[in-house]
Motif scaffolding. Structure first.
Motif, short mmCIF file in Angstrom:
data_model
loop_
_atom_site.label_atom_id
_atom_site.label_comp_id
_atom_site.label_asym_id
_atom_site.label_seq_id
_atom_site.Cartn_x
_atom_site.Cartn_y
_atom_site.Cartn_z
N ILE A 165 91.48 19.45 21.79
CA ILE A 165 91.49 20.03 23.14
C ILE A 165 91.32 21.54 22.96
N ASP A 166 90.14 22.04 23.30
CA ASP A 166 89.87 23.46 23.18
C ASP A 166 89.71 24.08 24.56
N ASP A 206 95.20 21.39 19.51
CA ASP A 206 95.01 22.30 20.64
C ASP A 206 94.58 23.67 20.13
N GLY A 207 93.47 24.21 20.64
CA GLY A 207 93.04 25.53 20.17
C GLY A 207 91.77 26.04 20.79
N ARG A 208 90.99 26.76 19.97
CA ARG A 208 89.73 27.34 20.43
C ARG A 208 88.55 26.72 19.69
N ASP A 209 88.79 26.36 18.42
CA ASP A 209 87.70 25.89 17.56
C ASP A 209 88.06 24.56 16.91
N MET A 210 88.91 23.78 17.56
CA MET A 210 89.35 22.51 16.96
C MET A 210 88.18 21.53 16.84
N GLY A 211 87.39 21.41 17.93
CA GLY A 211 86.27 20.46 17.92
C GLY A 211 85.04 20.99 17.20
#
Ligand code: DC
Length: 230
Positions: free
Chosen positions: A8-9, A130-135
């Motif tokens: 989940i970004d 959970d983050g900004r660049d997880m995916g």
């Protein structure tokens, strides 16, 4: 047995943290709050008087990042975060520490130093990251990817309420300009910029309640997991 990873970004204030926690509880999966790792590293470097001198002391900062002494404890009140044994759960959520995290986050070597640490969170039965660049960077092979966003204005309003509930005084105009500046920095940085993975489901939460977003996410994740099982 496969470990399922759901990423989940999105920008801060999109409801990511709340939703990631609810989704992790729903599936009984582990939870990685990668923003907390950046905040912990920022705080740790500030305590060592290095936050203003990251580039001059890069190797020392990398070593600190690799050896961060942190614990995430699940308590009745939520997740308690310890840095060198000290409870910093509240401290890491302040605007000041958010700014330290943002400084850390633009340095590629420090992002790399945190990479393995983040991947170690992927354990059975699965992980919500959970983050900004997880995916895009940390878990490019994730079974389900979500990009959750919301307008800067609605995120600012949510943040003001959150800060007020923590007893911090907050002005909407200041928070909005902080959010806009941080979005710009996060989206324009050269390494791992904030952007949706090509295969992510996009959700705009500006006009949605938490429950509405939750339902959309669960429907999508169930469909993706079913596909991964078959
Ligand atoms: O989500 P947050 O506000 O706790 O994140 C704090 C900072 O860390 C924010 O500036 C973005 C950065 N960050 C990042 O670059 N990559 C992540 N995966 C998570 C956070």
């Amino acid at each position: 047995m496969s470990i399922y990873v759901i990423t989940i970004d999105g920008p801060s204030g999109s409801g990511k943290g709340t939703l990631a926690t609810k989704i992790a509880q729903h599936y009984h999966y582990h939870l990685l709050d990668s923003g907390a790792l950046y905040r912990l590293l920022g705080l740790s470097l500030e305590k060592r008087k290095l936050i203003e001198h990251l580039h001059e002391n890069l190797q020392e900062c990398i070593d600190i990042a690799r050896n961060l002494n942190i614990e995430f404890l699940v308590t009745e009140q939520g997740i308690q975060v310890l840095l060198d044994g000290e409870d910093v759960s509240q401290t890491i959520r302040t605007e000041v520490v958010g700014a330290f995290a943002s400084k850390v986050a633009v340095i590629p070597e420090l992002r790399t130093a945190l990479l393995q640490r983040q991947r170690d969170f992927a354990q059975l039965p699965g992980l919500i990251a959970d983050g900004r660049d997880m995916g895009t960077v940390v878990f490019p092979e994730a079974q389900a990817k979500i990009y959750l966003t919301a307008s800067a204005e609605s995120r600012a309003q949510r943040r003001v309420k959150q800060l007020q509930s923590m007893g911090e005084d907050a002005k909407i105009a200041d928070i909005l300009s902080n959010i806009q500046a941080r979005d710009k920095r996060d989206m324009e940085r050269e390494v791992a910029p904030l952007k949706p993975a090509v295969d992510a489901l996009l959700i705009d939460s500006s006009e949605l309640t938490i429950d509405e977003v939750f339902t959309q996410m669960v429907n999508y994740i169930d469909a993706r997991l079913e596909k991964a099982f078959s």
